[in-house]
Design an enzyme around this catalytic site. Structure first.
Site, short mmCIF file in Angstrom:
data_model
loop_
_atom_site.label_atom_id
_atom_site.label_comp_id
_atom_site.label_asym_id
_atom_site.label_seq_id
_atom_site.Cartn_x
_atom_site.Cartn_y
_atom_site.Cartn_z
N SER A 59 -8.43 3.05 -2.60
CA SER A 59 -8.12 3.55 -1.27
C SER A 59 -9.32 3.25 -0.38
CB SER A 59 -7.90 5.07 -1.33
OG SER A 59 -8.02 5.63 -0.04
N VAL A 118 -2.63 -0.21 -7.34
CA VAL A 118 -3.77 -0.84 -8.02
C VAL A 118 -4.86 0.23 -8.20
CG1 VAL A 118 -5.54 -2.63 -7.88
CG2 VAL A 118 -3.24 -3.08 -7.01
N HIS A 160 -4.87 -3.87 -1.24
CA HIS A 160 -4.39 -4.71 -0.14
C HIS A 160 -4.19 -6.15 -0.63
CE1 HIS A 160 -6.67 -1.55 2.21
NE2 HIS A 160 -5.52 -1.53 2.85
N GLY A 168 2.68 -0.48 -0.38
CA GLY A 168 2.18 -0.05 -1.68
C GLY A 168 2.86 1.22 -2.17
N GLN A 169 3.12 1.25 -3.47
CA GLN A 169 3.68 2.45 -4.11
C GLN A 169 2.72 3.64 -3.97
OE1 GLN A 169 6.58 3.15 -5.46
NE2 GLN A 169 5.94 5.17 -6.18
N LYS A 170 1.43 3.34 -3.78
CA LYS A 170 0.42 4.39 -3.60
C LYS A 170 0.85 5.38 -2.52
CE LYS A 170 -4.07 5.81 -2.82
NZ LYS A 170 -3.98 6.16 -1.45
N ASP A 171 1.50 4.87 -1.45
CA ASP A 171 1.96 5.75 -0.36
C ASP A 171 3.48 5.89 -0.47
OD1 ASP A 171 -0.59 6.09 1.46
OD2 ASP A 171 -0.56 4.02 0.79
P1 AMP Z 1 -3.65 1.16 4.43
O1 AMP Z 1 -4.56 0.09 4.93
O2 AMP Z 1 -4.35 2.24 3.65
O3 AMP Z 1 -2.73 1.69 5.50
O4 AMP Z 1 -2.71 0.48 3.36
C1 AMP Z 1 -1.97 -0.67 3.67
C2 AMP Z 1 -0.97 -0.90 2.59
O5 AMP Z 1 -1.66 -1.05 1.35
C3 AMP Z 1 0.00 0.28 2.43
O6 AMP Z 1 1.30 -0.24 2.20
C4 AMP Z 1 -0.54 0.98 1.22
O7 AMP Z 1 0.45 1.68 0.49
C5 AMP Z 1 -1.08 -0.19 0.41
N1 AMP Z 1 -2.07 0.29 -0.54
C6 AMP Z 1 -3.14 1.10 -0.29
N2 AMP Z 1 -3.80 1.36 -1.43
C7 AMP Z 1 -3.15 0.71 -2.43
C8 AMP Z 1 -3.34 0.60 -3.83
N3 AMP Z 1 -4.34 1.18 -4.45
N4 AMP Z 1 -2.46 -0.16 -4.53
C9 AMP Z 1 -1.42 -0.79 -3.91
N5 AMP Z 1 -1.19 -0.72 -2.58
C10 AMP Z 1 -2.04 0.02 -1.84
#
Ligand code: AMP
Length: 270
Positions: free
Chosen positions: A183, A174, A35, A145-148
């Site tokens: 995550s 990351v 984040h 994030g590319q993660k999703d």
């Molecule tokens: P979330 O809070 O899990 O919904 O994630 C919020 C944003 O952070 C989303 O755009 C995710 O893709 C991004 N995100 C989550 N984990 C990572 C990570 N390890 N690296 C980069 N972006 C991330």
């Protein structure tokens, strides 16, 4: 940093920022370095940075999963403030889904495979909340994030299909030093589960579905597939105990080198 909870407060707070570039980072909280990397990108690219913190019930297909999702608004607010965020929008559920709510955004085809197959309705929830957040914040740029990777594909398609005036920027995944993608759900893993979960990044690092499948042997794999997003990725979801983890590696774009991957057949690292 200003923390706002209602739509009225958000609109009033953003009024003076409207002359400049507004960047939005949608999140569900429990902040980690992934984040923070999005916040940093937004801070560098925009005059005002808005982070939304909303655990969106519409994107959870299981009540148990929603209830287990980690929450700590105080900690998140401190981290966001330290990262230079200007506005943290933390609406209660009823603020975004008032009684009688019945309007949904469904990105039909892209939402169906992979995550969509195992989490029915998930991307309808994601697309709807992102559309609402784009309408409320009216950012010029939104960071994901590319993660999703599938989420990025769905949101990009929605932006095109609904002619939304927002640019989607994607930040690389990351990872911890051992390769596990950060995550919010990692906090739910026991030490033994965390060790088992390392098979996921190791498998994806092969960038080869057959070799990856062999390395995931023994884990409960929902899917492991090459997905034709931009860029193409090898994507997987596994269940470790009660926790479901997703990850992917881009197959075409050589990204930053990092120690955990080692050499690959294409010489690409992430
Ligand atoms: P979330 O809070 O899990 O919904 O994630 C919020 C944003 O952070 C989303 O755009 C995710 O893709 C991004 N995100 C989550 N984990 C990572 C990570 N390890 N690296 C980069 N972006 C991330």
């Amino acid at each position: 940093m200003r923390i706002v909870h209602t739509i009225d407060e958000l609109r009033e707070a953003l009024e003076p920022a409207r002359g400049g570039t507004i960047g939005l980072v949608p999140t569900m909280g429990a902040f980690h370095a992934g984040h923070l990397s999005l916040f940093r990108a937004a801070r560098e690219g925009c005059e005002s940075v808005v982070v939304s913190l909303f655990v969106n019930p519409a994107q959870f297909d299981s009540r148990a999963d929603l209830e287990r999702y980690p929450h700590d608004e105080g900690r998140d607010a401190r981290l966001a403030e330290d990262a230079g965020v200007d506005f943290l929008f933390c609406p209660p559920t009823e603020e975004l889904y008032p009684p009688g709510y019945q309007t949904w955004v469904d990105v039909e085809e892209l939402s169906r495979p992979l995550e969509g197959e195992f989490r029915p309705g998930h991307f309808r929830g994601v697309a709807t909340v992102c559309c609402k957040l784009f309408n409320l914040v009216r950012p010029q740029v939104a960071y994901f994030g590319q993660k999703d990777a599938q989420q990025v594909a769905v949101v990009r398609r929605m932006v095109r299909d609904l002619d939304l005036e927002v640019e989607i920027r994607v930040v690389p995944t990351v990872r911890d030093a051992d390769g596990l993608a950060l995550s919010s759900r990692n906090a739910l893993l026991s030490p033994a589960e965390r060790e088992a979960a390392l098979a996921l990044p190791r498998a994806l690092a092969t960038r080869d579905p057959v070799q990856a499948r062999a390395l995931l042997n023994g884990l409960d794999v929902d899917y492991l597939e090459i997905a034709d997003f931009e860029p193409r990725v090898l994507a997987a979801a596994v269940r470790v105990g009660k926790t479901r983890l997703i990850d992917n590696v881009p197959l075409e774009i050589p990204c930053q080198a990092s120690a955990w991957l080692g050499p690959t057949s294409k010489g690409a690292t992430e």
